[in-house]
Design a protein around this motif. Structure first.
Motif, PDB file in Angstrom:
ATOM      1  N   GLU A 137       0.812  -1.214   0.000  1.00  0.00           N
ATOM      2  CA  GLU A 137       0.000   0.000   0.000  1.00  0.00           C
ATOM      3  C   GLU A 137       0.847   1.267   0.000  1.00  0.00           C
ATOM      4  OE1 GLU A 137      -3.895  -1.803   2.335  1.00  0.00           O
ATOM      5  OE2 GLU A 137      -2.833  -0.042   3.119  1.00  0.00           O
ATOM      6  N   LYS A 138       1.986   1.222   0.664  1.00  0.00           N
ATOM      7  CA  LYS A 138       2.857   2.392   0.761  1.00  0.00           C
ATOM      8  C   LYS A 138       3.366   2.830  -0.608  1.00  0.00           C
ATOM      9  CE  LYS A 138       6.989   4.053   3.187  1.00  0.00           C
ATOM     10  NZ  LYS A 138       8.054   3.705   4.164  1.00  0.00           N
ATOM     11  N   TYR A 139       3.591   1.856  -1.493  1.00  0.00           N
ATOM     12  CA  TYR A 139       4.156   2.159  -2.805  1.00  0.00           C
ATOM     13  C   TYR A 139       3.193   1.850  -3.948  1.00  0.00           C
ATOM     14  CZ  TYR A 139       8.458   2.172  -0.051  1.00  0.00           C
ATOM     15  OH  TYR A 139       9.414   2.442   0.900  1.00  0.00           O
ATOM     16  N   ALA A 140       1.917   1.696  -3.638  1.00  0.00           N
ATOM     17  CA  ALA A 140       0.942   1.265  -4.640  1.00  0.00           C
ATOM     18  C   ALA A 140       0.871   2.212  -5.825  1.00  0.00           C
ATOM     19  CB  ALA A 140      -0.440   1.122  -3.997  1.00  0.00           C
ATOM     20  N   GLU A 141       0.820   3.539  -5.561  1.00  0.00           N
ATOM     21  CA  GLU A 141       0.694   4.494  -6.652  1.00  0.00           C
ATOM     22  C   GLU A 141       1.914   4.467  -7.575  1.00  0.00           C
ATOM     23  OE1 GLU A 141      -2.050   7.821  -4.315  1.00  0.00           O
ATOM     24  OE2 GLU A 141      -0.161   8.393  -5.268  1.00  0.00           O
ATOM     25  N   ARG A 142       3.109   4.408  -6.964  1.00  0.00           N
ATOM     26  CA  ARG A 142       4.336   4.380  -7.756  1.00  0.00           C
ATOM     27  C   ARG A 142       4.395   3.105  -8.610  1.00  0.00           C
ATOM     28  NH1 ARG A 142       9.409   5.776  -4.095  1.00  0.00           N
ATOM     29  NH2 ARG A 142       7.841   7.082  -3.112  1.00  0.00           N
ATOM     30  N   ILE A 143       3.975   1.975  -8.015  1.00  0.00           N
ATOM     31  CA  ILE A 143       3.984   0.697  -8.733  1.00  0.00           C
ATOM     32  C   ILE A 143       3.008   0.735  -9.905  1.00  0.00           C
ATOM     33  CG2 ILE A 143       3.369  -1.742  -8.550  1.00  0.00           C
ATOM     34  CD1 ILE A 143       4.387  -1.603  -5.633  1.00  0.00           C
ATOM     35  N   ALA A 144       1.802   1.288  -9.649  1.00  0.00           N
ATOM     36  CA  ALA A 144       0.784   1.355 -10.698  1.00  0.00           C
ATOM     37  C   ALA A 144       1.254   2.232 -11.858  1.00  0.00           C
ATOM     38  CB  ALA A 144      -0.521   1.897 -10.122  1.00  0.00           C
ATOM     39  N   SER A 145       1.944   3.321 -11.515  1.00  0.00           N
ATOM     40  CA  SER A 145       2.445   4.228 -12.555  1.00  0.00           C
ATOM     41  C   SER A 145       3.483   3.543 -13.432  1.00  0.00           C
ATOM     42  CB  SER A 145       3.043   5.474 -11.903  1.00  0.00           C
ATOM     43  OG  SER A 145       3.616   6.322 -12.872  1.00  0.00           O
ATOM     44  N   LEU A 146       4.426   2.831 -12.788  1.00  0.00           N
ATOM     45  CA  LEU A 146       5.458   2.134 -13.549  1.00  0.00           C
ATOM     46  C   LEU A 146       4.859   1.030 -14.402  1.00  0.00           C
ATOM     47  CD1 LEU A 146       8.466   1.688 -14.152  1.00  0.00           C
ATOM     48  CD2 LEU A 146       8.545   0.136 -12.184  1.00  0.00           C
ATOM     49  N   GLN A 147       3.855   0.329 -13.864  1.00  0.00           N
ATOM     50  CA  GLN A 147       3.208  -0.754 -14.610  1.00  0.00           C
ATOM     51  C   GLN A 147       2.527  -0.218 -15.863  1.00  0.00           C
ATOM     52  OE1 GLN A 147      -0.035  -2.575 -12.579  1.00  0.00           O
ATOM     53  NE2 GLN A 147      -0.145  -4.334 -13.959  1.00  0.00           N
ATOM     54  N   LYS A 148       1.956   0.978 -15.751  1.00  0.00           N
ATOM     55  CA  LYS A 148       1.218   1.561 -16.873  1.00  0.00           C
ATOM     56  C   LYS A 148       2.156   2.137 -17.930  1.00  0.00           C
ATOM     57  CE  LYS A 148      -2.414   4.927 -17.902  1.00  0.00           C
ATOM     58  NZ  LYS A 148      -3.362   5.924 -17.328  1.00  0.00           N
ATOM     59  N   THR A 149       3.200   2.849 -17.470  1.00  0.00           N
ATOM     60  CA  THR A 149       4.081   3.528 -18.422  1.00  0.00           C
ATOM     61  C   THR A 149       5.144   2.615 -19.024  1.00  0.00           C
ATOM     62  OG1 THR A 149       5.528   4.233 -16.603  1.00  0.00           O
ATOM     63  CG2 THR A 149       3.758   5.751 -17.259  1.00  0.00           C
ATOM     64  N   SER A 150       5.582   1.632 -18.233  1.00  0.00           N
ATOM     65  CA  SER A 150       6.651   0.747 -18.726  1.00  0.00           C
ATOM     66  C   SER A 150       6.473  -0.657 -18.155  1.00  0.00           C
ATOM     67  CB  SER A 150       8.025   1.311 -18.340  1.00  0.00           C
ATOM     68  OG  SER A 150       9.049   0.491 -18.849  1.00  0.00           O
ATOM     69  N   PRO A 151       5.517  -1.415 -18.730  1.00  0.00           N
ATOM     70  CA  PRO A 151       5.255  -2.760 -18.194  1.00  0.00           C
ATOM     71  C   PRO A 151       6.465  -3.687 -18.253  1.00  0.00           C
ATOM     72  CG  PRO A 151       4.188  -2.437 -20.320  1.00  0.00           C
ATOM     73  CD  PRO A 151       4.660  -1.095 -19.877  1.00  0.00           C
ATOM     74  N   GLU A 152       7.311  -3.537 -19.276  1.00  0.00           N
ATOM     75  CA  GLU A 152       8.490  -4.411 -19.371  1.00  0.00           C
ATOM     76  C   GLU A 152       9.473  -4.116 -18.248  1.00  0.00           C
ATOM     77  OE1 GLU A 152       8.586  -5.224 -24.195  1.00  0.00           O
ATOM     78  OE2 GLU A 152      10.293  -4.341 -23.163  1.00  0.00           O
ATOM     79  N   GLU A 153       9.693  -2.822 -17.951  1.00  0.00           N
ATOM     80  CA  GLU A 153      10.590  -2.454 -16.862  1.00  0.00           C
ATOM     81  C   GLU A 153      10.023  -2.926 -15.527  1.00  0.00           C
ATOM     82  OE1 GLU A 153      13.512  -1.336 -16.933  1.00  0.00           O
ATOM     83  OE2 GLU A 153      13.838  -0.867 -14.809  1.00  0.00           O
ATOM     84  N   PHE A 154       8.703  -2.814 -15.369  1.00  0.00           N
ATOM     85  CA  PHE A 154       8.023  -3.272 -14.153  1.00  0.00           C
ATOM     86  C   PHE A 154       8.253  -4.758 -13.916  1.00  0.00           C
ATOM     87  CE2 PHE A 154       4.859  -3.909 -11.015  1.00  0.00           C
ATOM     88  CZ  PHE A 154       4.019  -4.938 -11.403  1.00  0.00           C
ATOM     89  N   LEU A 155       8.070  -5.564 -14.952  1.00  0.00           N
ATOM     90  CA  LEU A 155       8.238  -7.001 -14.825  1.00  0.00           C
ATOM     91  C   LEU A 155       9.706  -7.386 -14.671  1.00  0.00           C
ATOM     92  CD1 LEU A 155       5.567  -8.069 -17.413  1.00  0.00           C
ATOM     93  CD2 LEU A 155       5.538  -8.606 -14.979  1.00  0.00           C
ATOM     94  N   LYS A 156      10.586  -6.615 -15.295  1.00  0.00           N
ATOM     95  CA  LYS A 156      12.018  -6.875 -15.152  1.00  0.00           C
ATOM     96  C   LYS A 156      12.442  -6.713 -13.702  1.00  0.00           C
ATOM     97  CE  LYS A 156      16.569  -5.376 -16.792  1.00  0.00           C
ATOM     98  NZ  LYS A 156      17.295  -4.428 -17.678  1.00  0.00           N
TER      99      LYS A 156
END
Length: 284
Positions: free
Chosen positions: A48-67
């Motif tokens: 929950e503390k990092y939910a917004e940051r995680i959601a943003s990265l997932q949306k803008t760069s899904p490959e970087e998120f999964l990496k």
């Protein structure tokens, strides 16, 4: 590197050259895999503390998120291997059933080659012929064996005296189990480190290697190793024997430094360096 890959390297006989085996994985890019990764992330108490940051990265760069997720997973797996480096179900047989009496090292030293091979029958043979006989004799037996040139064995023996105790990592399914070796005369006794920590001198051995020097005048020393099949299989016993020869023959400076460090400055010795050496091993 997987434990099976490391074991395959360990079983190679020098003078072969071994190349490190590496594996790569494709980064997940599908939406369904992203959803699965998010489900796993949500189980983290800090999500929950990092939910917004995680959601943003997932949306803008899904490959970087999964990496990044994959890198975290690899890191967790490595930590798990370190934590369970000495865990293997087969070792419990030795921990729960220690020997009732202290091992009589001298009785092992009293063993003679003539109990295995009639020396009189090979006196007229040269070293290469004896080697063939020795290998053929042990080919279908559940033991390990080797023929060592006398000059090389003299170097090994010198280091056995200088460094009577050492450790070797043995690849297991969950990581590595450390096996301790102790040299007495021409014999080398291997014991699971965990078993030794529990039972000290009463700890049961998993492998005993004896070097027979009766034919040294022919330029060879014969080795035979018997192992506990409840703790080791033949490949694992051979892996330990190969590591012993590589460290004690003195031809690899890095391994020689580790050997001396363990004996002379144990406080600075790092056992994980042994795993690094095994995973990057090159037999020369």
């Amino acid at each position: 590197m997987s434990s099976s890959a490391v074991m395959a390297i360990c079983l190679k006989r020098w003078p072969h050259y071994i190349h490190k085996i590496t594996k790569t994985k494709n980064i997940m890019t599908t939406a369904s895999k992203c959803e699965k990764a998010m489900e796993n992330l949500q189980k983290n108490p800090y999500f929950e503390k990092y939910a917004e940051r995680i959601a943003s990265l997932q949306k803008t760069s899904p490959e970087e998120f999964l990496k990044r997720l994959e890198e975290q997973e690899k890191s967790r797996e490595q930590e798990k291997k370190k934590k369970f480096a000495s865990v293997d179900t087969r070792q419990y047989s030795s921990v729960l059933n220690p020997k009732k009496d202290v091992v009589n090292k001298q009785s092992v030293e009293d063993k003679k080659l003539d109990e295995i091979l009639k020396i009189d029958l090979v006196q007229d043979k040269d070293a290469s012929e004896i080697q063939v006989i020795w290998e053929e004799y042990h080919k279908n037996k559940e033991v390990i064996s080797a023929t060592i040139p006398s000059p090389l064995y003299r170097e090994i023996k010198e280091r056995m005296v200088e460094n009577p105790t050492f450790l070797f990592p043995l690849p297991r399914e969950q990581g590595y189990e450390f096996i301790m070796c102790q040299s007495y005369g021409h014999a080398v006794h291997f014991t699971p480190l965990l078993a030794f920590q529990v039972h000290k001198e009463n700890a049961p051995e998993c492998l005993t290697m004896i070097h027979y020097t009766e034919l040294e005048d022919k330029g060879i020393v014969l080795m035979r190793g018997e192992y506990d099949k409840n703790v080791l299989n033949g490949q694992e016993a051979q892996c330990l024997a190969n590591q012993f020869q590589i460290y004690y023959n003195g031809k690899d400076e890095d391994k020689l430094k580790l050997l001396h460090s363990f004996t002379k400055s144990p406080d600075s010795f790092k056992h994980m360096d042994l795993i690094t050496e095994l995973e990057n091993i090159t037999l020369v």
